[in-house]
Design an enzyme around this catalytic site. Sequence first.
Site, PDB file in Angstrom:
ATOM      1  N   ARG A 221      47.183  27.032  77.976  1.00 11.01           N
ATOM      2  CA  ARG A 221      46.974  26.014  79.267  1.00 11.01           C
ATOM      3  C   ARG A 221      45.852  25.044  78.643  1.00 11.01           C
ATOM      4  O   ARG A 221      45.008  25.453  77.830  1.00 11.01           O
ATOM      5  CB  ARG A 221      46.307  26.547  80.272  1.00 11.01           C
ATOM      6  CG  ARG A 221      47.097  27.398  81.253  1.00 11.01           C
ATOM      7  CD  ARG A 221      48.392  26.579  81.975  1.00 11.01           C
ATOM      8  NE  ARG A 221      49.207  27.436  82.620  1.00 11.01           N
ATOM      9  CZ  ARG A 221      50.299  27.824  82.342  1.00 11.01           C
ATOM     10  NH1 ARG A 221      50.867  27.641  81.094  1.00 11.01           N
ATOM     11  NH2 ARG A 221      51.158  28.477  83.154  1.00 11.01           N
ATOM     12  N   HIS A 269      54.428  20.766  76.514  1.00 13.45           N
ATOM     13  CA  HIS A 269      54.623  21.872  77.382  1.00 13.45           C
ATOM     14  C   HIS A 269      56.000  22.670  77.132  1.00 13.45           C
ATOM     15  O   HIS A 269      56.726  23.014  78.426  1.00 13.45           O
ATOM     16  CB  HIS A 269      54.094  21.823  78.743  1.00 13.45           C
ATOM     17  CG  HIS A 269      53.671  22.993  79.548  1.00 13.45           C
ATOM     18  ND1 HIS A 269      52.640  23.170  80.278  1.00 13.45           N
ATOM     19  CD2 HIS A 269      54.254  24.175  79.382  1.00 13.45           C
ATOM     20  CE1 HIS A 269      52.482  24.475  80.789  1.00 13.45           C
ATOM     21  NE2 HIS A 269      53.570  25.168  80.012  1.00 13.45           N
TER      22      HIS A 269
HETATM   23  P1  NDP Z   1      49.583  38.499  79.615  1.00 13.34           P
HETATM   24  O1  NDP Z   1      48.824  38.671  81.210  1.00 13.34           O
HETATM   25  O2  NDP Z   1      50.745  39.432  79.315  1.00 13.34           O
HETATM   26  O3  NDP Z   1      48.608  38.547  78.495  1.00 13.34           O
HETATM   27  C1  NDP Z   1      47.138  37.882  78.681  1.00 13.34           C
HETATM   28  C2  NDP Z   1      46.252  38.527  77.492  1.00 13.34           C
HETATM   29  O4  NDP Z   1      44.833  37.771  77.579  1.00 13.34           O
HETATM   30  C3  NDP Z   1      45.763  39.992  77.700  1.00 13.34           C
HETATM   31  O5  NDP Z   1      45.782  40.596  76.515  1.00 13.34           O
HETATM   32  C4  NDP Z   1      44.389  39.965  78.259  1.00 13.34           C
HETATM   33  O6  NDP Z   1      43.619  41.327  77.888  1.00 13.34           O
HETATM   34  C5  NDP Z   1      44.063  38.736  77.660  1.00 13.34           C
HETATM   35  N1  NDP Z   1      42.826  38.277  78.440  1.00 13.34           N
HETATM   36  C6  NDP Z   1      42.942  37.771  79.484  1.00 13.34           C
HETATM   37  N2  NDP Z   1      41.491  37.419  80.269  1.00 13.34           N
HETATM   38  C7  NDP Z   1      40.749  37.674  78.873  1.00 13.34           C
HETATM   39  C8  NDP Z   1      39.306  37.410  78.808  1.00 13.34           C
HETATM   40  N3  NDP Z   1      38.552  37.006  79.628  1.00 13.34           N
HETATM   41  N4  NDP Z   1      38.870  37.776  77.585  1.00 13.34           N
HETATM   42  C9  NDP Z   1      39.566  38.107  76.483  1.00 13.34           C
HETATM   43  N5  NDP Z   1      41.028  38.435  76.776  1.00 13.34           N
HETATM   44  C10 NDP Z   1      41.559  38.056  77.846  1.00 13.34           C
HETATM   45  O7  NDP Z   1      49.942  37.124  79.725  1.00 13.34           O
HETATM   46  P2  NDP Z   1      51.250  36.523  78.920  1.00 13.34           P
HETATM   47  O8  NDP Z   1      50.910  36.853  77.580  1.00 13.34           O
HETATM   48  O9  NDP Z   1      52.472  36.834  79.554  1.00 13.34           O
HETATM   49  O10 NDP Z   1      51.064  34.907  79.036  1.00 13.34           O
HETATM   50  C11 NDP Z   1      49.657  34.328  78.431  1.00 13.34           C
HETATM   51  C12 NDP Z   1      49.693  32.770  79.055  1.00 13.34           C
HETATM   52  O11 NDP Z   1      50.482  32.030  78.131  1.00 13.34           O
HETATM   53  C13 NDP Z   1      50.043  32.734  80.202  1.00 13.34           C
HETATM   54  O12 NDP Z   1      48.972  32.895  81.304  1.00 13.34           O
HETATM   55  C14 NDP Z   1      50.536  31.109  80.457  1.00 13.34           C
HETATM   56  O13 NDP Z   1      49.285  30.244  80.659  1.00 13.34           O
HETATM   57  C15 NDP Z   1      50.678  30.860  79.075  1.00 13.34           C
HETATM   58  N6  NDP Z   1      52.015  30.308  78.926  1.00 13.34           N
HETATM   59  C16 NDP Z   1      52.443  29.029  78.236  1.00 13.34           C
HETATM   60  C17 NDP Z   1      53.553  28.628  78.411  1.00 13.34           C
HETATM   61  C18 NDP Z   1      53.997  27.512  77.674  1.00 13.34           C
HETATM   62  O14 NDP Z   1      55.387  26.995  77.558  1.00 13.34           O
HETATM   63  N7  NDP Z   1      53.209  26.717  76.862  1.00 13.34           N
HETATM   64  C19 NDP Z   1      54.821  29.477  78.674  1.00 13.34           C
HETATM   65  C20 NDP Z   1      54.578  30.690  79.014  1.00 13.34           C
HETATM   66  C21 NDP Z   1      53.074  31.027  79.296  1.00 13.34           C
HETATM   67  P3  NDP Z   1      44.237  42.637  78.357  1.00 13.34           P
HETATM   68  O15 NDP Z   1      45.094  42.988  77.509  1.00 13.34           O
HETATM   69  O16 NDP Z   1      42.719  43.330  78.148  1.00 13.34           O
HETATM   70  O17 NDP Z   1      44.454  42.618  79.883  1.00 13.34           O
HETATM   71  C1  OXD Z   2      54.634  29.544  82.168  1.00 15.02           C
HETATM   72  C2  OXD Z   2      54.761  27.987  81.668  1.00 15.02           C
HETATM   73  O1  OXD Z   2      53.545  30.036  82.406  1.00 15.02           O
HETATM   74  O2  OXD Z   2      55.706  27.530  81.568  1.00 15.02           O
HETATM   75  O3  OXD Z   2      55.653  30.197  82.201  1.00 15.02           O
HETATM   76  O4  OXD Z   2      53.610  27.491  81.186  1.00 15.02           O
END
Ligand code: NDP
Ligand code: OXD
Length: 306
Positions: A221, A269
């Site tokens: 993000r 994006h």
């Molecule tokens: P998940 O919820 O599966 O994974 C999130 C990870 O971040 C977990 O490992 C979690 O730790 C870690 N995390 C969360 N908060 C913290 C923190 N405060 N400190 C350290 N680690 C933290 O999410 P996804 O992998 O499915 O997606 C990640 C992000 O990718 C989405 O939220 C979205 O914003 C972005 N995205 C962007 C897209 C694009 O096109 N650019 C498309 C899709 C997604 P833990 O394992 O311990 O819970």
């Molecule tokens: C998502 C994105 O969160 O498209 O899936 O960014």
Amino acid sequence: MKITFCCTDTKAEPWLQGLAAALPQADISVWQPGAPQSDYAVVWAPPQQFIDEQPALRALCNIGAGVDGLLRLRLPPSMRVVRLDDAGMAVQMAEYVSHALIRHFRELDQYEAQMRAGRWGYLKPPRRQDFPVGVMGLGVLGERVARTVAQFDFPVLGWSRSPKAVAGVRTYSGAEGFGEFLAATRVLVNLLPLTPETHGIMRRDTLARLKPGAYVINVARGAHLVEEDLLALIEEGHVAGATLDVFRTEPLPAGHPFWNHPKITITPHTSARTLRDESIAQIAGKIAAMERGEAVAGAVDTARGY
Ligand code: NDP
Ligand code: OXD
């Protein structure tokens, strides 16, 4: 069972057809203000009015992986939020990040510039061990990215909130592990969810702890990154450049310094798109599971923010 579709900037018809085929018993329609209460909603960036008018939804099914936009709305505390988990996004993220990393590491921009100048010449080969890749967020997408990058024999580090073990990846967790993770990283990949804890996490004091000649790949993000701090650190030479897919303001405003920056590559994006067929199949499966009273993957902890 009644399902309402309320997705901003999304052509509704193919989704309605796909959902109807997958859930033939359901009555599915596009939300209109004043519509009767539904059981489930398929949403992307719905307005607050939608939530206010549908207080008894059994679940909001988000057609993206990130729920930061959804959680900014006032949701009834009991409302369940379910997001996409993978649905074809992880492989897209893995290819996007690998491409950005390898393009930078192998100096392909410099070779392309040479080609355009009609010049045949070699640059000194970089050493893989000098480019440790640190992935912030080891969830559905981050873990796939970390594993993929490790396949190219880069040293790979990962950082998450709770401790994780990932084959081929040196893992760190929590606030206590963050400093050590940053200090050991040269190419920083961001795949964190946007939460109050992670907002602005890539800023001067954190980016300055990366190894000199750092490179930033932000695919999560825009609000994770303090854009002015990145520009300043590139100007000062500590950061070599960045590949950015997400921005504080999207679309990126005309005249923003990222548009023409020689050391920054931007995309709109698009690093991992929602794939309609995969997403419909996943959402239909989750709705069917919730109807049977079963737990579903991708259930969001709204208090935690992801
Ligand atoms: P998940 O919820 O599966 O994974 C999130 C990870 O971040 C977990 O490992 C979690 O730790 C870690 N995390 C969360 N908060 C913290 C923190 N405060 N400190 C350290 N680690 C933290 O999410 P996804 O992998 O499915 O997606 C990640 C992000 O990718 C989405 O939220 C979205 O914003 C972005 N995205 C962007 C897209 C694009 O096109 N650019 C498309 C899709 C997604 P833990 O394992 O311990 O819970
Ligand atoms: C998502 C994105 O969160 O498209 O899936 O960014």
